[in-house]
Design an enzyme around this catalytic site. Structure first.
Site, mmCIF file in Angstrom:
data_model
loop_
_atom_site.group_PDB
_atom_site.id
_atom_site.type_symbol
_atom_site.label_atom_id
_atom_site.label_comp_id
_atom_site.label_asym_id
_atom_site.label_seq_id
_atom_site.Cartn_x
_atom_site.Cartn_y
_atom_site.Cartn_z
ATOM 1 N N GLU B 49 -62.829 36.750 37.595
ATOM 2 C CA GLU B 49 -62.962 37.682 38.693
ATOM 3 C C GLU B 49 -62.572 39.040 38.145
ATOM 4 O O GLU B 49 -61.445 39.237 37.696
ATOM 5 C CB GLU B 49 -61.998 37.250 39.797
ATOM 6 C CG GLU B 49 -62.391 37.701 41.163
ATOM 7 C CD GLU B 49 -61.403 37.173 42.196
ATOM 8 O OE1 GLU B 49 -61.310 35.938 42.384
ATOM 9 O OE2 GLU B 49 -60.713 38.004 42.794
ATOM 10 N N ASP B 60 -54.577 45.183 48.811
ATOM 11 C CA ASP B 60 -53.825 44.771 47.633
ATOM 12 C C ASP B 60 -52.372 45.189 47.687
ATOM 13 O O ASP B 60 -52.038 46.273 48.170
ATOM 14 C CB ASP B 60 -54.482 45.342 46.374
ATOM 15 C CG ASP B 60 -55.764 44.607 46.031
ATOM 16 O OD1 ASP B 60 -55.681 43.388 45.794
ATOM 17 O OD2 ASP B 60 -56.834 45.235 46.035
#
Ligand SMILES: Cc1ncc(COP(=O)(O)O)c(C=O)c1O
Lengths: 400, 264
Positions: B49, B60
């Site tokens: 990824e 995040d």
């Protein structure tokens, strides 16, 4: 003509708005949307809201004819909607009172908010104190420095102020951090967004709570002058004070609506916070699609404005829509022009306006000169400038 | 069949679970990304990824935010990311590459151009964190036309109706976010993940990956027991952050091997 009824059910204003968030936030937004739908027309909710607006905030705020200033400027008559006289000193409180009452009904014990100038943070801390809710305010580390009096006010009111050190350390980063907090503490926490940005239902809900400003103006103008103003002018950061005063006027096509963005050092320098005026591209940030200051790779670029509350790279999606359908016009004024208007209002009318508001005043001044003395400009005096005296003193090389 | 589907099929035949490390493209330096990708594959990664750096990574936590900031300090954007995938493909045509990022960089170049260029670079799947299915129907369709998988997040708070809606749009695999919060936030509640994954399984044959809180080999092992793929993000990025130019490849390879052993 069909009455204006935006957004659609999914929060879209044409191609703008919407819900652009990670899956982890969807359920919380659904819950909020349903709660708001349930209460927005509920008589008990409205009764409580209006009670608070009247007795706690001090509404209705007056409209004041700035006669001396109008004469000095020469041209149209300038009227000021005095949101600076609200408790906590700005229009922001209209929205926080509304959202806090929703939080109470949802049984959420903890409130979070982002703030730029600190006005929204102060308003949120204030209402949290009054309702006995825990309050955490995220504020860019840059803004913590330039709005020190408001930081202390929030602390006095029992809020925790968290300086945000990521990114450009201003309003957009505070919003990112508040979103991160929310997703982590969803079950206990209500996020009070301070402007008409964020994912649906925020742009609509914040507009609705602030539209009390425009609704009052309509009846006050009628009472004072027997007619509506020719032009309504408001500054635009995220755009909540502007949407609040514009919204009830949208269906009156004879009333020009003008939003004033921050041109910072000048649009041509790139150091500004005026995505609409600078024709920035469309993008996605903070949960909605709108005009957005960004580079070719889609990274959000740093903005500049003397006023922390306008220092934001995007703009509420409804303003993007009103620009596209040409119902509202958007212009920008520089730091210097805003400062001149600030001093001018202080000296001729005895009113110290917020630096954000001074942008709207600067444009009203320019516009008035081109208009006739029997014409009327109504400016949303969105807030008072006590919070800005350190900034202004510093620019004038005065130490307090 | 897509490279991602093939990989899951092959793993299933040997009763193994997919291990998917996350790194941000350009972190710590754009010149290192391709060799890091090869090193991860050599040490046991089944897919990679690759994060597209973004100035405002709202979903995040601090660890991956800092990775984005390091990459952006070198001005890494989508055009570099595509170049990196192309360079990786010179030596590796087997391992699926999944790009993970936010909507704005994609919209900045335009959805069609993005899909075109992703295909040209031989990308296999896309995760767009802030594109819920309702807002990206057109994008998903474009990806499908080019046989690129659309991977969607599912969260502990997703109601059954939403899970169904997402399954309709999804391909490749489903990415179950194991906790309420941002990447790297807290420890996983395995029992809770297990029950939710069980519910999702009833509704689909798509493989289910789990990520967002896999902090060590022991957690990876537990997660692998109840899912088809384990995604390790913040822990991998932390290893990058704590390494220098000289020991970087060695350190991430070591971590990858530990995870591989635990999961096998
Ligand atoms: C007095 C005042 N006016 C205007 C603004 C800008 O926000 P908005 O565009 O949402 O009205 C702020 C924000 O802090 C403010 O404090």
């Amino acid at each position: 003509m069909k009455p204006y009824d935006m957004p659609d059910e999914k929060g879209h204003f044409g191609q703008f708005g919407g819900v652009f968030v990670a899956e982890t936030l969807i359920e919380a937004l659904d819950e909020l949307r349903m709660t708001y739908e349930k209460y927005r027309h509920d008589p008990d909710f409205l009764k409580e809201l209006h009670y608070d607006l009247k007795h706690f905030v001090g509404r209705p705020s007056p409209i004041y004819h700035a006669k001396r200033w109008s004469d000095r400027v020469g041209g149209a008559q300038i009227y000021l909607k005095r949101e600076d006289l609200n408790h906590t000193g700005a229009h922001k409180v209209n929205n926080t009172v509304g959202q806090a009452l929703l939080a109470k009904r949802m049984g959420k014990p903890r409130i979070i908010a982002e703030t730029g100038a600190g006005q929204h943070g102060v308003a949120t801390a204030t209402i949290s104190a009054r309702l006995g809710l825990e309050c955490v305010v995220y504020m860019g580390a840059e803004d913590v420095k330039r709005q020190a009096p408001n930081v202390y006010r929030m602390k006095l009111l029992g809020a925790t102020v968290v300086p945000v050190e990521s990114g450009s350390k201003t309003l957009k980063d505070a919003l990112n951090e508040a979103m991160r907090d929310w997703v982590t503490n969803i079950s206990t926490t209500f996020y009070i967004i301070g402007t008409v940005a964020g994912p649906h239902p925020y742009p609509m809900m914040v507009r609705d709570f602030n539209s009390v400003v425009g609704v009052e103006c309509k009846s006050q103008m009628k009472e004072m002058l027997g007619r509506q103003p020719d032009v309504v002018v408001a500054c635009v950061g995220g755009g909540s004070n502007a949407m609040g005063i514009f919204y009830p006027y949208i269906d009156l096509p004879d009333v020009r609506l003008i939003g004033v963005e921050a041109a910072g050092h000048g649009i041509e320098t790139g150091k500004h916070a005026a995505p609409l005026t600078a024709n920035s591209p469309i993008g996605v940030l903070h949960g909605n699609r709108t005009y957005l200051m960004q580079n070719a790779e889609g990274q959000i670029i740093e903005t500049h404005s003397i006023s922390a509350g306008l220092d934001y790279p995007g703009v509420g999606p409804e303003h993007a829509w009103l620009k596209d359908i040409k119902r509202a016009e958007y212009v920008a004024v520089t730091d210097t022009e805003a400062l001149n208007a600030f001093h001018s209002l202080c000296l001729t009318e005895g009113i110290i306006p917020a630096l954000e508001t001074s942008h709207a005043l600067a444009h009203a001044e320019k516009l008035a000169k081109t208009m006739k003395p029997d014409q009327v400009i109504l400016v949303n005096l969105s807030g008072r400038g006590d919070k800005d005296i350190n900034t202004v003193a510093k620019i004038s090389n005065i130490s307090l | 069949m897509s490279r991602i589907a093939n990989t899951f099929k092959a793993l299933k035949e040997t009763h193994r679970k997919a291990l998917i490390p996350y790194i941000t493209a350009g972190d710590p330096h754009p010149d290192l990304t391709v060799s890091m990708m090869h090193a991860l594959v050599d040490s046991g990664a089944d897919m990679i990824e690759l994060g597209i750096p973004f100035s405002d990574p709202m979903a995040d936590g601090p660890t991956i935010q800092r990775a984005s900031e390091r990459a952006l300090a070198h001005h890494v954007g989508l055009s570099h990311v595509f170049k990196m995938v192309k360079a990786f493909r010179e030596k590796n045509t087997q391992t699926p590459i999944i790009l993970m990022g936010y909507a704005n960089p994609i919209e900045a170049i335009g959805a069609e151009a993005f899909v075109e260029r992703a295909k040209a670079a031989d990308v296999d799947g896309i995760i767009t964190v802030d594109y819920p299915p309702e807002e990206c129907m057109q994008f998903t369709k474009l990806l499908k036309e080019k046989n690129i998988d659309s991977i969607f997040l599912l969260s502990p708070t997703s109601e059954l109706d939403r899970v169904k809606l997402i399954i309709e749009q999804a391909s490749g695999f489903l990415y179950y976010v194991s906790l309420k919060g941002v990447t790297g936030a807290a420890n996983i509640d395995i029992e809770q993940v297990k029950s939710k994954v069980g519910i999702i399984r009833e509704l689909t044959d798509l493989p289910i990956g789990v990520g967002f809180g896999v902090r060590d080999a022991a957690t990876a092992k537990e997660v692998a027991k109840i899912s088809d793929a384990v995604v390790v993000g913040s822990r991998m990025v932390q290893e990058i952050e704590n390494s220098n130019k000289d020991n970087l490849i060695q350190n991430i390879s070591k971590l990858m091997k530990e995870l591989r052993e635990a999961v096998n």
